[in-house]
Design a protein around this motif. Structure first.
Motif, PDB file in Angstrom:
ATOM      1  N   SER A 111       0.870  -1.137   0.042  1.00 20.80           N
ATOM      2  CA  SER A 111       0.083  -0.088   0.015  1.00 20.80           C
ATOM      3  C   SER A 111       0.936   1.281   0.124  1.00 20.80           C
ATOM      4  O   SER A 111       0.118   2.318  -0.180  1.00 20.80           O
ATOM      5  CB  SER A 111      -0.987   0.162   1.172  1.00 20.80           C
ATOM      6  N   MET A 152      -3.993  -7.288   2.656  1.00 19.07           N
ATOM      7  CA  MET A 152      -4.343  -6.563   1.826  1.00 19.07           C
ATOM      8  C   MET A 152      -3.807  -6.613   0.394  1.00 19.07           C
ATOM      9  O   MET A 152      -4.512  -6.373  -0.594  1.00 19.07           O
ATOM     10  CB  MET A 152      -4.355  -5.055   2.340  1.00 19.07           C
ATOM     11  N   CYS A 153      -2.581  -7.040   0.308  1.00 16.55           N
ATOM     12  CA  CYS A 153      -1.931  -7.078  -0.807  1.00 16.55           C
ATOM     13  C   CYS A 153      -2.032  -8.471  -1.630  1.00 16.55           C
ATOM     14  O   CYS A 153      -1.461  -8.624  -2.737  1.00 16.55           O
ATOM     15  CB  CYS A 153      -0.373  -6.874  -0.656  1.00 16.55           C
TER      16      CYS A 153
END
Length: 171
Positions: free
Chosen positions: A48, A161-162
């Protein structure tokens, strides 16, 4: 013209010598020493962040597990071991080449890979540095007296999240 030919011949000789030294060093590493020594680092990479922070902003993971699996010529597991990373994210695997039952391990048949991360916010293994699929011990980093050391990685985990989404039916 003669100077160019002399320079070209000299370059070819240097390349030949480097190739010979590399071959001799690699051959010596497979035959010398009584231990297989593998070192490396495990880091957390956050996707992010912007590109500069992403490249330079990785953090070490303390307590990550890295394994080494050595096979025999018949593709059966001869040895399995693991190590935890320290506060700097570094691991240091030491394996005896000769096992208790007399079998001799060959470094080129060993594979080092990521196993797990204790950091719940950074526990998705990536294949940067081949940490997820594993690294074969092909060429040692250091050969000095009785020390033959391989350096792998750095290996990286990333945040949930990645993680790349998995699609059913290729959609």
């Amino acid at each position: 013209m003669a100077q160019r030919i002399t320079t070209l011949v000299l370059l070819i000789e240097i390349l030949f010598l480097v190739s010979c030294v590399t071959h001799i060093t690699t051959t010596a590493a497979y035959n010398d020493g009584d231990k297989i020594h593998v070192a490396g680092k495990v880091m957390c990479q956050d996707c992010s962040l912007n590109y500069d922070e992403w490249i330079n902003g990785s953090e070490p993971i303390k307590g990550a597990v890295v394994s080494i699996t050595c096979m025999d010529e018949r593709r059966r597991v001869s040895y399995y071991g693991s190590d935890l990373t320290d506060e700097r994210g570094q691991f240091d695997l030491m394996v005896n080449k000769v096992l208790s039952h007399g079998k001799v391990l060959k470094p080129q048949l060993c594979n080092v890979r990521l196993v797990s991360s204790p950091d719940l916010s950074c526990n998705i293994p990536t294949n940067f540095g081949n940490g997820q699929t594993g690294v074969k011990l092909v060429r040692p980093f250091t050969v000095f007296r009785d020390l033959v050391k391989y350096v792998v990685g750095p290996f990286y985990y990333t945040t949930p999240m990645c993680e790349t989404p998995k699609f059913e039916n290729n959609y």
